[in-house]
Design an enzyme around this catalytic site. Structure first.
Site, short mmCIF file in Angstrom:
data_model
loop_
_atom_site.label_atom_id
_atom_site.label_comp_id
_atom_site.label_asym_id
_atom_site.label_seq_id
_atom_site.Cartn_x
_atom_site.Cartn_y
_atom_site.Cartn_z
CG HIS A 18 -2.27 -0.91 1.03
ND1 HIS A 18 -2.70 -1.81 1.83
CD2 HIS A 18 -2.61 -1.68 -0.29
CE1 HIS A 18 -3.66 -2.68 1.40
NE2 HIS A 18 -3.57 -2.48 0.13
CG HIS A 41 -6.70 -10.21 -8.44
ND1 HIS A 41 -6.20 -9.65 -9.61
CD2 HIS A 41 -7.03 -11.41 -8.67
CE1 HIS A 41 -6.05 -10.85 -10.47
NE2 HIS A 41 -6.53 -11.65 -9.76
CB SER A 103 -5.77 -1.43 -2.98
OG SER A 103 -6.62 -2.78 -3.12
CD GLU A 121 -12.95 -10.01 -4.95
OE1 GLU A 121 -11.61 -9.24 -4.74
OE2 GLU A 121 -13.02 -11.09 -4.65
CG ASP A 146 -10.30 -13.64 -14.28
OD1 ASP A 146 -10.06 -14.21 -13.32
OD2 ASP A 146 -10.07 -13.41 -15.41
N GLY A 147 -10.10 -10.70 -12.86
CA GLY A 147 -9.09 -9.64 -12.81
C GLY A 147 -8.32 -9.77 -14.22
CG ASP A 167 -2.98 -7.67 -4.24
OD1 ASP A 167 -2.26 -8.41 -4.00
OD2 ASP A 167 -3.71 -6.86 -3.51
N1 SAM Z 1 -6.03 -5.63 -3.64
C1 SAM Z 1 -6.56 -5.88 -2.17
C2 SAM Z 1 -5.71 -4.80 -1.31
O1 SAM Z 1 -4.75 -4.57 -1.47
O2 SAM Z 1 -6.46 -4.21 -0.28
C3 SAM Z 1 -6.36 -7.10 -1.71
C4 SAM Z 1 -6.87 -8.46 -2.74
S1 SAM Z 1 -6.50 -9.90 -2.28
C5 SAM Z 1 -5.05 -10.36 -1.99
C6 SAM Z 1 -7.09 -10.96 -3.59
C7 SAM Z 1 -8.43 -10.76 -3.83
O3 SAM Z 1 -8.64 -11.29 -5.19
C8 SAM Z 1 -9.60 -11.44 -3.09
O4 SAM Z 1 -10.52 -10.62 -2.52
C9 SAM Z 1 -9.91 -12.67 -3.84
O5 SAM Z 1 -11.24 -12.68 -3.65
C10 SAM Z 1 -9.83 -11.82 -5.36
N2 SAM Z 1 -9.87 -12.84 -6.59
C11 SAM Z 1 -9.45 -14.09 -6.48
N3 SAM Z 1 -9.44 -14.73 -7.96
C12 SAM Z 1 -9.74 -13.50 -8.70
C13 SAM Z 1 -9.98 -13.32 -9.74
N4 SAM Z 1 -9.66 -14.42 -10.80
N5 SAM Z 1 -10.20 -12.04 -10.26
C14 SAM Z 1 -10.61 -10.94 -9.58
N6 SAM Z 1 -10.53 -11.32 -8.23
C15 SAM Z 1 -9.98 -12.49 -7.68
#
Ligand code: SAM
Length: 283
Positions: A18, A41, A103, A121, A146-147, A167
């Protein structure tokens, strides 16, 4: 999908990620022209560090809990800490915070009226919580998708300036390969964008392989910054984390070295661990 970031919110890894995010957004704010932030993500907008999940791991006390009360913060750390404090009541501000920004909330704090943010997300409940967090906010778009697909759908942004945070939770064994492919395709669509990719550091071989993939991809100007609290030799433990930054702002390598020189002694336990700032593909 089992991952929930609530267990890890405010950890040393969040603190490092961050702070780097704040550095990148602050750099974009130097020009008046609008920018777009894409968070592939996104997780939740904010986290309750008194939730059962957060208290179960206690990771925040080894992260934000070790940083928030410290003196002589470098400017980017101070900006970051100011957002964390603003999310909490003034009485709680000097103690361990109750709420911690993910984030999305962190970056939202720095958007100007001309800027915008796209959040994706995959988890339906988290996406719904994000939609509620930013309900009625015309500068924020939330998508339950999907991210990696989002990199295709939303890039390049119409602003032609901006930052992408990738992320992932590293639940899938091929995450490094998937990320390398997605990052390469995104860079080919939008070579002038800035990209920041978070990765866990356990042992070195997967990271070396990932760096070789990126090095051979054609992507230009790639910097890595890493913070390890333990030696990077054991595959079973999270020993540190890194941020790979494509198209970092001018002099970010120097700024990262000085941030890490401040941060690492405050986060580490004892003498173990290391930091690294290195160009994978030179400027
Ligand atoms: N970026 C956030 C932060 O810094 O506060 C933390 C994100 S966390 C490490 C990863 C997130 O990705 C989770 O909330 C999970 O549900 C989500 N996730 C998992 N697979 C994903 C995908 N294929 N596409 C988007 N999000 C996904």
């Amino acid at each position: 999908m089992n991952y929930s970031h609530t267990y890890h919110a405010g950890s040393f890894s969040d603190v490092f990620k961050h702070i780097v995010l704040v550095m990148l957004v602050q750099s974009l704010r130097k020009k008046e022209t609008p920018f777009c932030y894409l968070d592939t993500h996104a997780g939740l907008g904010r986290y309750d560090l008194q939730s059962k999940a957060a208290e179960k791991t206690g990771e925040a006390s080894d992260g934000i809990g070790k940083v928030l009360r410290k003196q002589n913060m470098p400017p980017a750390v101070l900006d970051y800490a100011t957002v964390v404090r603003a999310m909490n009541s003034p009485e709680a501000a000097e103690e361990m915070p109750r709420f911690y920004p993910g984030s999305p909330c962190l970056v939202r704090h720095f958007l100007r009226p001309q800027d915008r943010m796209v959040l994706t997300e995959l988890d339906a409940d988290d996406a719904q919580a994000l939609k509620q967090e930013f309900h009625g906010d015309a500068q924020v778009g939330v998508h339950n998708t999907d991210g990696y697909a989002a990199l295709k759908a939303f890039l390049p942004p119409k602003e032609k300036r901006g930052l992408v945070l990738i992320d992932p939770p590293f639940e899938r064994p091929d995450e490094f390969r998937a990320a390398a492919q997605a990052l390469t395709a995104a860079w080919q669509r939008w070579p002038r964008g800035t990209y920041a990719f978070w990765y866990p550091i356990k042992d070195r071989p997967p990271i070396d392989k990932f760096e070789r993939l990126i090095g051979a991809s054609g992507i230009q100007k790639v910097l890595v910054a890493e913070l390890c609290l333990l030696p990077d030799t054991r595959a079973a433990t999270l020993n540190g984390c890194g941020m790979m930054i494509v198209n970092p702002p001018w002099h970010m390598d120097e700024e990262l070295r000085s941030i890490l020189a401040w941060l690492w002694p405050r986060l580490r336990n004892g003498e173990l661990g290391s930091t690294r700032v290195e160009w994978i593909v030179p400027e």
